[in-house]
Design a protein around this motif. Structure first.
Motif, PDB file in Angstrom:
ATOM      1  N   GLY A 146      -6.936  -2.907  -9.595  1.00 50.28           N
ATOM      2  CA  GLY A 146      -6.883  -1.824  -9.013  1.00 50.28           C
ATOM      3  C   GLY A 146      -7.595  -0.651  -9.770  1.00 50.28           C
ATOM      4  O   GLY A 146      -8.008  -0.877 -10.997  1.00 50.28           O
ATOM      5  N   SER A 191      -5.503   2.831  -5.829  1.00 54.12           N
ATOM      6  CA  SER A 191      -6.340   1.981  -4.830  1.00 54.12           C
ATOM      7  C   SER A 191      -6.346   0.466  -5.617  1.00 54.12           C
ATOM      8  O   SER A 191      -6.194   0.431  -6.810  1.00 54.12           O
ATOM      9  CB  SER A 191      -7.843   2.321  -4.642  1.00 54.12           C
ATOM     10  OG  SER A 191      -8.557   2.186  -5.643  1.00 54.12           O
ATOM     11  N   GLY A 192      -6.260  -0.472  -4.682  1.00 56.81           N
ATOM     12  CA  GLY A 192      -6.324  -1.967  -5.195  1.00 56.81           C
ATOM     13  C   GLY A 192      -5.554  -2.791  -4.622  1.00 56.81           C
ATOM     14  O   GLY A 192      -4.982  -2.669  -3.270  1.00 56.81           O
ATOM     15  N   ASP A 193      -5.204  -3.982  -4.936  1.00 60.59           N
ATOM     16  CA  ASP A 193      -4.652  -5.066  -4.477  1.00 60.59           C
ATOM     17  C   ASP A 193      -3.683  -5.778  -5.482  1.00 60.59           C
ATOM     18  O   ASP A 193      -3.477  -5.136  -6.423  1.00 60.59           O
ATOM     19  CB  ASP A 193      -5.474  -5.912  -3.797  1.00 60.59           C
ATOM     20  CG  ASP A 193      -6.407  -6.566  -4.647  1.00 60.59           C
ATOM     21  OD1 ASP A 193      -6.319  -6.909  -5.837  1.00 60.59           O
ATOM     22  OD2 ASP A 193      -7.519  -6.900  -4.128  1.00 60.59           O
ATOM     23  N   PHE A 226       1.676  -1.031 -10.007  1.00 58.78           N
ATOM     24  CA  PHE A 226       1.134  -2.154  -9.501  1.00 58.78           C
ATOM     25  C   PHE A 226       2.413  -3.421  -9.502  1.00 58.78           C
ATOM     26  O   PHE A 226       2.424  -4.039  -8.478  1.00 58.78           O
ATOM     27  CB  PHE A 226      -0.067  -2.591 -10.181  1.00 58.78           C
ATOM     28  CG  PHE A 226      -1.175  -1.994  -9.673  1.00 58.78           C
ATOM     29  CD1 PHE A 226      -2.070  -2.344  -8.577  1.00 58.78           C
ATOM     30  CD2 PHE A 226      -1.584  -0.525 -10.069  1.00 58.78           C
ATOM     31  CE1 PHE A 226      -3.110  -1.681  -7.939  1.00 58.78           C
ATOM     32  CE2 PHE A 226      -2.703   0.171  -9.464  1.00 58.78           C
ATOM     33  CZ  PHE A 226      -3.504  -0.461  -8.485  1.00 58.78           C
ATOM     34  N   LYS A 234       0.948  -1.332  -0.015  1.00 57.19           N
ATOM     35  CA  LYS A 234      -0.100   0.009   0.204  1.00 57.19           C
ATOM     36  C   LYS A 234       0.906   1.090  -0.012  1.00 57.19           C
ATOM     37  O   LYS A 234       0.668   2.237  -0.657  1.00 57.19           O
ATOM     38  CB  LYS A 234      -1.057   0.129   1.177  1.00 57.19           C
ATOM     39  CG  LYS A 234      -2.011  -1.121   1.074  1.00 57.19           C
ATOM     40  CD  LYS A 234      -2.936  -0.923   0.062  1.00 57.19           C
ATOM     41  CE  LYS A 234      -3.779  -2.004   0.001  1.00 57.19           C
ATOM     42  NZ  LYS A 234      -4.636  -2.172  -1.184  1.00 57.19           N
ATOM     43  N   LEU A 277       2.360   1.703  -3.461  1.00 54.24           N
ATOM     44  CA  LEU A 277       1.211   2.289  -4.394  1.00 54.24           C
ATOM     45  C   LEU A 277       1.290   3.771  -4.272  1.00 54.24           C
ATOM     46  O   LEU A 277       1.091   4.772  -5.309  1.00 54.24           O
ATOM     47  CB  LEU A 277      -0.162   1.512  -4.229  1.00 54.24           C
ATOM     48  CG  LEU A 277      -0.272   0.153  -4.553  1.00 54.24           C
ATOM     49  CD1 LEU A 277      -1.629  -0.303  -4.129  1.00 54.24           C
ATOM     50  CD2 LEU A 277      -0.009   0.016  -5.916  1.00 54.24           C
TER      51      LEU A 277
END
Length: 169
Positions: A100, A94-96, A136, A73, A76
């Motif tokens: 995202g 935002s995202g994983d 990412f 995080k 990112l």
């Protein structure tokens, strides 16, 4: 975020955190994007995305290593901050590790396009899609081309903000 800008008086090259960089203007980014789009049948936009990803990734990896940053995080967030420091716009991520979203409330690419040619008939942020792929992949320590992104909302089209959807390949 820690940034160090340097200039070599012998080679006239600028560097950011030890990585050579080019000072850009909206003309350059708009023309680069248009060129990629004009040659899309030959892979122009793919090449621009991949070139952006390949150029940005070493900068991010080096920063994460030099500053011992392992939290995805936080990585990112640093990717979003770098985008602004580079003068490319205002980015929120935002995202994983699977999916995202990147939101741009200001985009140098979009705003440059509008100043140069007016509204576009299609999204123009191919550089930023490649940048998002790099962020990412770097955030989750994955190899290049681990993510694919697509602009789903575009300032150049007249939308209030640009939105880029990012998905694991």
């Amino acid at each position: 975020m820690k940034t160090k800008f340097t200039f070599d008086n012998n080679t006239f090259r600028h560097a950011m955190n030890g990585h050579e960089s080019v000072l850009h203007c909206h003309h350059y980014m708009a023309l680069t994007s248009k060129l990629a789009m004009d040659f899309d049948a030959m892979g122009g936009t793919r090449i621009l995305k991949e070139s952006a990803e390949d150029s940005v990734r070493p900068l991010l990896d080096d920063y994460f290593t030099q500053n011992s940053i392992s939290d995805a995080k936080q990585r990112l967030q640093i990717g979003a901050e770098y985008f602004g420091i580079m003068g490319m716009g205002v980015m929120k991520i935002s995202g994983d590790d699977k999916t995202g979203e990147v939101k741009l409330t200001h985009s140098h690419v979009d705003e440059g396009w509008i100043k140069k040619w007016g509204k576009s008939s299609k999204p123009v942020n191919h550089f930023t899609c490649g940048y998002a792929n790099a962020v990412f992949a770097a955030a989750y320590s994955l190899p290049p081309r681990s993510f694919q992104s697509m602009e789903v909302s575009s300032i150049a089209l007249g939308d209030e903000e640009a939105i880029i959807s990012v998905k694991r390949s």
